[in-house]
Design a protein around this motif. Structure first.
Motif, PDB file in Angstrom:
ATOM      1  N   SER A   1       1.022 -29.026 -25.199  1.00 48.11           N
ATOM      2  CA  SER A   1       0.573 -29.412 -23.861  1.00 48.11           C
ATOM      3  C   SER A   1      -0.945 -29.419 -23.721  1.00 48.11           C
ATOM      4  O   SER A   1      -1.466 -29.670 -22.660  1.00 48.11           O
ATOM      5  CB  SER A   1       1.215 -28.506 -22.810  1.00 48.11           C
ATOM      6  OG  SER A   1       1.191 -27.174 -23.255  1.00 48.11           O
TER       7      SER A   1
ATOM      8  N   ALA B   1       8.691 -27.381 -24.927  1.00 48.95           N
ATOM      9  CA  ALA B   1       8.353 -28.056 -26.192  1.00 48.95           C
ATOM     10  C   ALA B   1       9.031 -27.338 -27.357  1.00 48.95           C
ATOM     11  O   ALA B   1       9.564 -27.973 -28.271  1.00 48.95           O
ATOM     12  CB  ALA B   1       6.840 -28.080 -26.378  1.00 48.95           C
TER      13      ALA B   1
ATOM     14  N   HIS C   1       8.468 -32.752 -27.364  1.00 50.31           N
ATOM     15  CA  HIS C   1       7.938 -31.529 -27.992  1.00 50.31           C
ATOM     16  C   HIS C   1       6.462 -31.604 -28.367  1.00 50.31           C
ATOM     17  O   HIS C   1       5.990 -30.834 -29.189  1.00 50.31           O
ATOM     18  CB  HIS C   1       8.806 -31.093 -29.187  1.00 50.31           C
ATOM     19  CG  HIS C   1       8.827 -32.045 -30.348  1.00 50.31           C
ATOM     20  ND1 HIS C   1       9.963 -32.718 -30.714  1.00 50.31           N
ATOM     21  CD2 HIS C   1       7.871 -32.425 -31.218  1.00 50.31           C
ATOM     22  CE1 HIS C   1       9.692 -33.477 -31.771  1.00 50.31           C
ATOM     23  NE2 HIS C   1       8.440 -33.309 -32.090  1.00 50.31           N
ATOM     24  N   SER C   2       5.719 -32.539 -27.757  1.00 55.55           N
ATOM     25  CA  SER C   2       4.269 -32.544 -27.999  1.00 55.55           C
ATOM     26  C   SER C   2       3.662 -31.277 -27.386  1.00 55.55           C
ATOM     27  O   SER C   2       4.174 -30.769 -26.386  1.00 55.55           O
ATOM     28  CB  SER C   2       3.618 -33.768 -27.362  1.00 55.55           C
ATOM     29  OG  SER C   2       3.968 -34.919 -28.084  1.00 55.55           O
TER      30      SER C   2
ATOM     31  N   MET D   1       1.743 -24.352 -26.864  1.00 57.79           N
ATOM     32  CA  MET D   1       3.134 -24.800 -26.967  1.00 57.79           C
ATOM     33  C   MET D   1       3.934 -24.191 -25.818  1.00 57.79           C
ATOM     34  O   MET D   1       4.000 -22.962 -25.678  1.00 57.79           O
ATOM     35  CB  MET D   1       3.733 -24.363 -28.308  1.00 57.79           C
ATOM     36  CG  MET D   1       3.168 -25.083 -29.516  1.00 57.79           C
ATOM     37  SD  MET D   1       3.530 -26.832 -29.533  1.00 57.79           S
ATOM     38  CE  MET D   1       5.284 -26.809 -29.901  1.00 57.79           C
TER      39      MET D   1
ATOM     40  N   ASN E   1      12.780 -28.145 -27.384  1.00 56.84           N
ATOM     41  CA  ASN E   1      12.999 -29.537 -27.792  1.00 56.84           C
ATOM     42  C   ASN E   1      12.738 -29.731 -29.283  1.00 56.84           C
ATOM     43  O   ASN E   1      13.452 -30.465 -29.960  1.00 56.84           O
ATOM     44  CB  ASN E   1      12.114 -30.472 -26.973  1.00 56.84           C
ATOM     45  CG  ASN E   1      12.688 -30.726 -25.600  1.00 56.84           C
ATOM     46  OD1 ASN E   1      13.887 -30.976 -25.475  1.00 56.84           O
ATOM     47  ND2 ASN E   1      11.865 -30.617 -24.567  1.00 56.84           N
TER      48      ASN E   1
ATOM     49  N   ASN F   1       1.195 -32.784 -32.154  1.00 54.80           N
ATOM     50  CA  ASN F   1       2.650 -32.739 -32.204  1.00 54.80           C
ATOM     51  C   ASN F   1       3.024 -32.203 -33.580  1.00 54.80           C
ATOM     52  O   ASN F   1       2.787 -32.859 -34.591  1.00 54.80           O
ATOM     53  CB  ASN F   1       3.215 -34.148 -31.998  1.00 54.80           C
ATOM     54  CG  ASN F   1       4.722 -34.122 -31.870  1.00 54.80           C
ATOM     55  OD1 ASN F   1       5.407 -33.487 -32.677  1.00 54.80           O
ATOM     56  ND2 ASN F   1       5.242 -34.804 -30.874  1.00 54.80           N
TER      57      ASN F   1
END
Length: 1579
Positions: free
Chosen positions: A1406, A1179, A1403-1404, A1175, A1182, A1325
């Motif tokens: 990475s 992300a 905000h998925s 994360m 967001n 996510n």
């Protein structure tokens, strides 16, 4: 039998009893000659030294073919006598339905031939696995000898006590007996050899066999399983929760620890236990046999058809004869001196022949007890009639009126009392209803007898004093109210209680008319007991017809062995005999048991002309006849065989004739007959002339019979049925054969149908049931064209048969024993005969076997239930069962669905000792049968499965036109949350794009604002944190990390904390220090072996440089207990953060870009894969912003969180959200709920919380634990009306049933029905949907499950068959876009399709954090593009299937709301028969199948469906679950279950989010680590 030199009378009583029991077992063929001699020798051995030169062997016995003949107890060894009360009480359970009539050498040979044929293509069936404790019963239970009523009326309760005490004595002497016995039974761990196929010799495995060695041998002996599952990091840490059943070590067999070593790794690195997998392999091998109907190839998607209808076979035999012509009986002759009514005959003989004997009753030894003369019978009946009419009640209000119905309750052993009562009722013109003596409040079928009494309006019962004493009483001495019975008044009819009629009183004897004379009960196939009313004229005409057919003469002697309360025993032995002044000698069943020869002796002694018997009596007499050298049966002119209509009676008649022809029995006197409760006597064979040829037999083809056609058997002699005729129909009757189902159409001459009779001598109606009466007693046959053949009504007899040459009647079976499977008819009796012809029958009791059919998946399925002998071993039983399957398959060409063996004396019995079929079937369907062995064969017998589906190309593909949002005319399935851009505190976002900055800013601007409150189990705030306190604690941790950790920026640090504020402080301490936190659930101190390896694995996988934790946890990590499961010497640096010095770090780290990693989120997915996702800071910000917007969070708000704070959205809400939005979070660790259930709900009420977040496990705890306590909570002042939203955080399909029951339960506490909703996140996510404050309520839809299996979404109405309710997973979060994609083609789908949910959002995560660095996997999951449509957007694949529906509701911006429905994880779905199944749907059905299934899980292994069910009831219910689980999955999902595994509660592993870990379970099962109670391999 006089033994040479042994004076049996000198032996103690219990030894005599045991000898008598042995003799009986031998006579019934339940024990071999050799076994008999061995046991007998053992019994007598202790008395040998008293008796010089004794030869224990039996005298030479000539065995008649197929009957192991043997002497049975003779007068010298009298059967045990009991007190007269208990004798009367028990002995009445007389002549039952089934027994040795099934013996037939021809059939036994046929079965052996069929099995030999099978042996050539021999298959090793996998034997079920059973835990020891599941079948080591308590010693007493185990050796309880068969009980009285032992269905086949075989063994007697009279002997039970003696045998039991003897057995107990033996048991008490040797406790080791049970232990060693239990150790030898095939147990779970040592039954490696039990998988050997039949026929191979095998030695008992020694209890202490080295497990690894035996398992290895097993693996080498069988093939290795090729299909392996992908390697999976968690398989080495099976989550076990210890078994809850503590058995003594002797019983448990082998400890779980030992069995662990029996795990082998195949080459693919998959743990495959030898034993389970070899059994599955065996099962697969057996299933490779070709099935019967070939399946057609293609399945059309939208077709509504479910069932494969087998095409009609062109070779099916069809009837070819002409239409049958009704058959007329001889005319009923008119005899001048026939009485005008039956009572008139009694009056006449009572007056003119008072000294003439009417009835002789025998005592228990077979000696005459008393004789009732016609004078006595008349005077006593008269007294009773007078008493009934005048002495009950008062003159003005008599209790009985003529025409009232009265129950007659007399045991069989007391025929004299019954005769008087019956004739007394006829004289008083009240209607007798003879029934059986109820033995207990819960007798099998007692409720149905109650129905009979109710429908006949009976409120008075006549009985004898002795019988009344034996009836069960309440503590204050009243007779108990029997289940289902109307309230009864009991009247005792012993002579001393009767009043002599006054001089002027005379009974009224009218000429016989159509009024009802008596009511005889009958039990239908469905178990209902109905009363057949016989009118006075029918009764008289029937007696006349019998007199003419049997040529009865005045003064003859008749020996009656049948029950005199109904059927032939009543018609011949009570009614016709009185009409003709015959002397009847009644031989009750109890006498027959003690002395099987008694009826033959009576015939010899009284030179009787007629004997009335069943095949069983012929068989018993044959077994015992060695003692009787001088008996002569030459006086008999007619031996009436009452059950001669049963096709299996032929062999008994032949064998009896064989033995007794030398005693003067003439072949032509054997007269089989056919009867029915409705039509009374249907046909009877008249005695032939001396020397005339005997009637021919019909040898029919079973195949032809199953199609209802008569074909002489030519081809396969194994499947032939030999039938004897039952003579001609009765004088004055007319008979037709009609089709048994549908309109009563006349059959053709070569067709089997139901016999219907028109006669004045039959029953007139079912009393009180006019509807059923019409269909049975008023049938008018129709011809081929459907027009009635006349006016005359016929009665259905329930007998199936045909008319042979010379108008002889042949019966091949009964309607109630008819099983219709796939359009073919099979007869229950034939199947019983085949099963009993499978040698050796030492596994089951001969007479205790029930065959019935149950409807499963649109067809009847055959079930056989039998009682297993206590001494039968597991292997014997299993082998016997598998051979029965093969025999029935060969001979009847029909597959058995289920074969179950139950412990001795557990099947419900009818009053006459037979098995109560209907109650047995009910117990089977309700799961109350408690079998000790069971074999299901759905694979072989379910042949109407839907065709497997071939995948058709999806209709949306790259070639489709994409116009706007439509794909080939369908709306593309996509949806999005609202825009993220507009945010009220934009400046905050600009200034602090990192959470660490947000915390510092809050500590400066609002230092005393409380962010967190942590509660303990009492609801007390044990710890709070303001913005400043949290910041300072984080700084202390940062300083320590920099000093002691020796860390570099970007190193990973594991946080090992219980849920609380320390965890939050440590997280921000890591951010301040520039290291990457990894939160890990701490190990469970009570279960380190299962939980610590997971911790170790995450530490290793994440390459953590350091561990932050508390002092107690640090001690646990370094403890000796921990060293047992992991290597404690190689931990990274461990820092405890409990008492840190007050230091400030020199500087606080600020990441150079927002794309830098903020933290790692590790979680075990439901498929058992451990995955960590990365994360980034961007992300995180967001995500927090999105949640803030959706839930309208700001500083003045309070939320309550009852979740685990270690991964996913739970962690975000616990640690991140408050710091970002400034709201106050009340933290409730879910573990505290276990000690204080109401904690969460009372907190909501106390703090007036509007928004709360929980997990399914918390909701389930409250629903199960507090459901009954809402009143108490209300009294405590708990009020939930403040709650506006209660969101369940999950990564699965919403559990609708749970959320609904939670809402309903706590509605009383003010909880709004609209409050509960769900969120949805996934690994890629963490938060996709979350029901916020704005937006419409979540909607629920009903989808068709059949379409869903084809990846189609079809909405149906609520309550539609095969419908599945689904709830929307919450409103899509701001900034999130969702699209439904075909997982194979990666093209977008229309909204009527089920596809994978893809998400695009700032905000998925990475990417995956993996040690292997599999970038390909990562790119595919996190940055993937559609194959067509919108090729620019980068999407993340959630791995979940779902669909989007546009609803009628409006969202905040006024547009129509698009709802996202999650159906299930793609990895979890089961692909079976080309269709896609979701485990949760099958599990929901399974959990409904039986009240004792606490939880269930399903998975597949090599295309077999495996169902694991947790049993919450007692272990004896384990095997009840197997058929119920198989049925429900077949009915509701059209799937055949391959393996059913029954385990203890808590065995199915569940992760912290309350999700089942099915792959874990699968690995543990295959590695044989589950310690199951029972494993059934369905054939």
């Amino acid at each position: 039998m006089a033994d040479r030199g042994v004076d049996l009378s000198a032996l103690p009583k219990e030894v005599r009893d045991q000898l008598a029991e042995l003799d009986l077992e031998l006579s019934e063929g339940d024990i071999t000659q050799k076994g008999y001699e061995k046991k007998r020798a053992k019994l007598l051995s202790s008395y040998i030294h008293h008796l010089p030169n004794v030869d224990l062997s039996l005298p030479d016995v000539q065995l008649s073919p197929s009957h192991s003949a043997d002497p049975s107890p003779s007068p010298e060894a009298p059967g045990p006598s009991t007190s007269s009360a208990s004798r009367h009480h028990r002995a009445h359970r007389s002549g039952g339905a089934r027994d040795d009539r099934y013996r037939s050498d021809i059939h036994t040979e046929a079965v052996q031939a069929a099995l030999a044929k099978h042996k050539e293509e021999k298959m090793a069936l996998p034997m079920p696995t059973k835990r020891r404790s599941a079948f080591v019963q308590s010693p007493i239970e185990n050796c309880t000898p068969p009980d009285t009523s032992s269905a086949s009326e075989d063994e007697g309760s009279l002997r039970r006590k003696a045998a039991l005490s003897a057995m107990l004595a033996q048991t008490l002497q040797s406790p080791d007996y049970w232990i060693s016995r239990s150790v030898q039974s095939s147990s779970t761990s040592s039954s490696a050899s039990s998988t050997l196929s039949h026929g191979e010799p095998k030695t008992q495995p020694q209890p202490q066999l080295q497990p690894a060695a035996s398992v290895l041998a097993d693996v080498l002996a069988h093939t290795r399983i090729e299909n392996s599952i992908p390697p999976d990091v968690t398989s080495s840490t099976p989550q076990e929760r210890g078994s809850r059943v503590d058995l003594p070590p002797a019983v448990r067999g082998m400890s779980r620890g030992q069995s662990r070593s029996s795990m082998l790794d195949t080459a693919d690195g998959v743990p495959v236990s030898s034993r389970v997998s070899t059994k599955i392999q065996q099962l697969l091998n057996t299933l490779k046999r070709p099935k019967r109907p070939p399946l057609s190839e293609f399945f059309l998607d939208d077709s509504e058809e479910i069932v494969e209808v087998p095409r009609p076979d062109p070779n099916t035999p069809k009837p070819e004869g002409r239409q049958i012509i009704p058959v007329k009986g001889e005319p009923l002759g008119v005899v001048s001196n026939w009485p005008p009514a039956l009572q008139a005959a009694l009056a006449r003989w009572g007056a003119t022949q008072a000294k003439s004997p009417a009835l002789t009753v025998l005592d228990i030894t077979g000696k005459p007890l008393y004789t009732l003369t016609y004078g006595k019978l008349w005077s006593r009946s008269l007294k009773l009639a007078y008493t009934l009419l005048n002495k009950l009640g008062t003159k003005t209000e008599p209790v009985l009126q003529p025409g009232d119905r009265v129950a007659l309750v007399y045991p069989n052993s007391d025929p004299g009392m019954f005769w008087v009562a019956f004739y007394g009722c006829l004289l008083a013109e009240v209607i007798p209803v003879p029934i059986e003596v109820p033995l207990s409040r819960q007798d099998a079928g007692s409720q149905q007898i109650g129905f009979l009494l109710g429908s006949c309006g009976v409120s008075l019962a006549l009985t004898s004093e002795v019988c009344l004493k034996g009836l069960p009483k309440t503590p204050n001495g009243e007779i108990v109210q029997f289940k289902g019975w109307p309230r009864m008044k009991w009247v005792v009819t012993d002579t001393k209680y009767l009043t002599k009629p006054s001089k002027d009183w005379q009974p009224h004897i009218p000429t016989a008319n159509t009024d009802t004379a008596y009511i005889e009960y009958k039990t239908s196939k469905e178990g209902t007991v109905m009363g057949v009313a016989v009118s006075k004229i029918s009764m008289l005409t029937h007696c006349q017809a019998l007199t003419q057919a049997c040529n009865y003469c005045e003064g003859e002697t008749l020996v009656n062995v049948l029950d005199c309360k109904r059927d032939m025993g009543l018609w011949h032995g009570v009614l016709t005999s009185v009409m003709n002044r015959i002397h009847t000698i009644t031989v009750p069943y109890a006498v027959m048991k003690a002395c099987p020869m008694s009826w033959v002796q009576r015939v010899h002694f009284h030179k009787a002309r007629v004997a009335l018997v069943k095949c069983r009596d012929l068989h018993w007499a044959m077994m015992a006849h060695k003692d009787q050298k001088d008996t002569s049966l030459s006086s008999i002119r007619m031996l009436i065989v009452a059950d001669g209509a049963n096709p299996w009676s032929v062999s008994s008649c032949d064998a009896f004739l064989n033995v007794f022809q030398s005693h003067g029995l003439k072949p032509e006197v054997i007269c089989p007959c056919a009867t029915s409760p409705e039509a009374l006597t249907v046909a009877i064979r008249r005695p032939g002339a001396r020397g005339a040829p005997l009637p021919a037999r019909a040898i029919l083809s079973m195949g032809g019979l199953s199609h209802g056609v008569i074909r002489v058997n030519t081809e396969d002699k194994n499947s032939a049925l030999t039938v004897q005729d039952v003579g001609h129909i009765m004088p004055g009757a007319l008979m037709c054969i009609v089709k048994p189902d549908g309109p009563p159409q006349l059959c053709k001459t070569d067709e089997i149908g139901e016999i219907v009779i028109n006669s004045r001598a039959g029953g007139t109606m079912y009393y009180g049931l006019p509807g059923v009466t019409k269909n049975t007693f008023e049938v008018i046959p129709v011809n081929q064209a459907g027009t009635p053949i006349g006016e005359i009504p016929f009665s259905r007899t329930g007998l199936l048969g045909f008319v042979g040459p010379g108008s002889l009647v042949f019966v091949v079976g009964k309607i109630e024993g008819l099983l219709m499977v796939s359009g073919r008819r099979h007869n229950a009796d034939d199947l019983v005969a085949t099963a009993l012809a499978v040698e050796p029958v030492k596994t089951v009791y001969r007479g205790r076997i029930a065959v019935f059919s149950v409807t499963v998946f649109y067809d009847e399925r055959i079930v056989i239930v039998a009682e297993q002998r206590p001494d039968a071993s597991e292997e014997d039983s299993f082998q016997w069962m598998s051979r029965v399957l093969q025999a029935i398959d060969s001979i009847h060409q029909v597959g058995l669905y289920c074969l179950a063996l139950v412990p001795a004396n557990t099947l419900p019995k009818t009053p006459l000792g037979g098995i109560h079929i209907y109650e047995t079937k009910q117990s089977f369907l309700d799961g109350n049968l408690h079998p000790c062995n069971i074999l299901l064969c759905p694979h072989t017998c379910v042949t109407n499965m839907p065709k497997p589906r071939q995948k058709l190309p999806v209709d949306v593909g790259p070639a489709s036109m994409l116009v706007g949002n439509l794909v080939a005319g369908k709306r593309i399935a996509q949806a999005m949350g609202r825009e993220l851009a507009v945010v009220e505190d934009q400046d905050l976002i600009r200034k602090h794009q990192f959470l660490s900055e947000a915390l510092q800013w809050r500590a400066q601007t609002d230092p005393d604002h409380v962010l967190y409150v942590l509660l303990n189990a009492k609801g007390v705030a044990v710890c709070t944190a303001t913005c400043a306190q949290l910041h300072k604690r984080a700084e202390k941790i940062t300083a320590t990390l920099m000093e002691r950790g020796g860390l570099n920026t970007g190193d990973n640090v594991v946080l090992l904390y219980p849920p609380g504020i320390d965890l939050i402080a440590a997280f921000y301490g890591c951010l301040y220090a520039g290291v990457i936190p990894v939160t890990v659930r701490p190990p469970h101190p009570q279960n380190l072996a299962a939980t610590l390896p997971t911790v170790r694995m995450i530490i290793d996988v994440s390459k953590a440089a350091c561990i932050l934790t508390t002092q107690p946890l640090m001690r646990i990590l370094r403890s000796r207990e921990a060293a047992a499961s992991v290597n404690v010497k190689t931990w990274p640096t461990i820092i405890d953060t409990d008492d840190l010095p007050r230091k400030r770090p020199p500087h606080i780290y600020k990441p150079p870009t927002a794309e830098m990693l903020a933290y790692l989120d590790f979680s075990v997915s439901t498929t058992g894969m451990l995955t960590g996702v990365k994360m980034s800071h961007a992300a995180v910000s967001n995500l927090c912003r999105s949640i803030k917007l959706q839930c309208e969070l700001y500083s003045s708000r309070q939320i309550a969180i009852c979740l685990d704070p270690y991964c996913g959205l739970g962690f975000v809400l616990w640690c991140l959200s408050s710091v970002y939005s400034g709201h106050q979070s009340i933290l409730i660790p879910p573990l505290e709920l276990e000690s204080s259930l109401p904690l969460w709900l009372s907190t909501l009420s106390q703090y007036k919380i509007r928004d709360t977040f929980c997990s399914y496990s918390v909701m389930e705890l409250c629903t199960k634990g507090l459901g009954t306590q809402t009143e108490m909570l209300k009294a405590r002042g708990v009020n939930l009306s403040c709650v506006r939203s209660c969101v369940v955080i999950a990564e699965e399909r919403p559990r609708l049933a749970l959320t609904q029951s939670f809402s309903k339960l706590f509605k009383d506490l003010g909880l709004s029905l609209r409050a509960v909703s769900t969120a949805f996140g996934s690994r890629v996510n963490l938060a996709i949907c979350l029901q916020g404050t704005a937006g419409p309520d979540p909607s629920t839809v009903y989808v068709d499950m059949k379409s869903l299996r084809h990846d189609r979404v079809r909405l149906v109405e609520r309550g539609a068959p095969q419908s599945l309710p689904l709830m929307e997973s919450g409103t899509i979060l701001p900034g999130v876009r969702v699209i439904i994609v075909n997982p194979e083609t990666k093209g977008p789908l229309g909204d009527s399709h089920l596809g994978e949910i893809w998400v695009s959002s700032p905000h998925s995560a990475s990417g995956y954090y993996t040690i292997y660095g599999e970038e390909s996997l990562q790119a595919d999951h996190f940055n993937t593009k559609l194959s067509f449509g919108d090729p620019q957007t980068l999407w993340a694949r959630t791995g979940y299937l779902g669909f989007i529906k546009r609803t009628e509701l409006l969202d905040a911006s006024g547009d129509r709301h698009d709802a996202l429905f999650v159906v299930g994880s793609l990895d979890e779905t089961l692909e079976l028969r080309g269709l896609r199944y979701h485990p949760i749907d099958i599990e929901t059905s399974v959990s409904r199948a039986h009240r004792s299934i606490a939880e269930s899980a399903v998975f597949t292994w090599t295309n077999l469906l495996v169902v694991v069910a947790e049993l919450s009831g007692s272990e004896q219910e384990a095997l009840d679950l197997v058929p119920l689980v198989t049925n429900v999955v077949l009915e509701e999902h059209h799937l055949i279950v391959g393996v059913v595994v029954i385990v203890d509660p808590g065995v199915i592993p569940i992760n912290s989010r309350g999700e089942k870990q099915r792959m874990h379970l699968r690995d543990s099962f295959l590695a044989d680590q589950l310690d199951p109670i029972y494993v059934a391999y369905n054939m």
